[in-house]
Design a protein around this motif. Structure first.
Motif, short mmCIF file in Angstrom:
data_model
loop_
_atom_site.label_atom_id
_atom_site.label_comp_id
_atom_site.label_asym_id
_atom_site.label_seq_id
_atom_site.Cartn_x
_atom_site.Cartn_y
_atom_site.Cartn_z
N GLU A 156 4.97 -26.73 -11.28
CA GLU A 156 5.28 -27.99 -10.96
C GLU A 156 4.35 -29.11 -10.85
O GLU A 156 4.41 -30.34 -11.16
CB GLU A 156 6.11 -28.04 -9.48
N THR B 218 1.58 -28.90 -12.53
CA THR B 218 0.87 -28.78 -13.85
C THR B 218 1.99 -29.97 -14.62
O THR B 218 1.59 -30.91 -15.19
CB THR B 218 1.10 -27.61 -14.54
N MET B 219 3.22 -29.66 -14.39
CA MET B 219 4.10 -30.81 -15.17
C MET B 219 4.02 -32.16 -14.55
O MET B 219 4.25 -33.14 -15.12
CB MET B 219 5.37 -30.38 -15.07
N TYR B 220 3.67 -32.52 -13.21
CA TYR B 220 3.54 -33.73 -12.56
C TYR B 220 2.17 -34.11 -13.40
O TYR B 220 2.12 -35.49 -13.47
CB TYR B 220 3.20 -33.53 -10.99
N TYR C 190 1.08 -33.76 -16.27
CA TYR C 190 1.24 -33.96 -17.63
C TYR C 190 2.11 -35.24 -17.81
O TYR C 190 1.65 -36.12 -18.54
CB TYR C 190 1.99 -32.59 -18.16
N HIS C 191 3.17 -35.55 -16.91
CA HIS C 191 3.86 -36.49 -17.09
C HIS C 191 3.04 -37.67 -16.56
O HIS C 191 3.24 -38.88 -17.00
CB HIS C 191 5.28 -36.27 -16.39
N ILE D 198 -1.91 -27.66 -20.68
CA ILE D 198 -0.44 -27.65 -20.76
C ILE D 198 -0.24 -28.47 -21.97
O ILE D 198 0.84 -28.32 -22.84
CB ILE D 198 0.31 -28.40 -19.65
N LEU E 149 2.33 -27.36 -25.02
CA LEU E 149 3.53 -27.74 -25.44
C LEU E 149 3.62 -28.49 -26.94
O LEU E 149 4.69 -28.50 -27.62
CB LEU E 149 3.89 -28.94 -24.33
#
Length: 71
Positions: free
Chosen positions: A8, A10-12, A14-15, A45, A49
């Protein structure tokens, strides 16, 4: 030191970088980690992706021929 892989977070990261165009230092301050650590997580990441389309592979200077001046 925490050695936890948090998907979570990591994606935070990234975005926040990719979509919101926030700086690594700004994201790091919010999360309590250094800007350099945020950069490392983001690059990892982004590579997972996007592969060769990752931000650090889109540098326009890569592959250019370097010419040296004649002395």
């Amino acid at each position: 030191m925490r050695n936890v892989h948090d998907p979570e977070r990591t994606m935070y990261i990234y975005h926040a970088r990719k979509d919101d165009k926030r700086t690594f230092v700004d994201i790091g301050r919010e999360l309590g980690i250094t800007g350099n650590r945020v950069r490392q997580i983001y690059r990892r990441i982004d590579w997972q992706l996007n592969g060769m389309q990752a931000d650090h592979h889109k540098d326009e200077d890569i592959g250019k021929i370097i010419t040296f001046p004649n002395i």
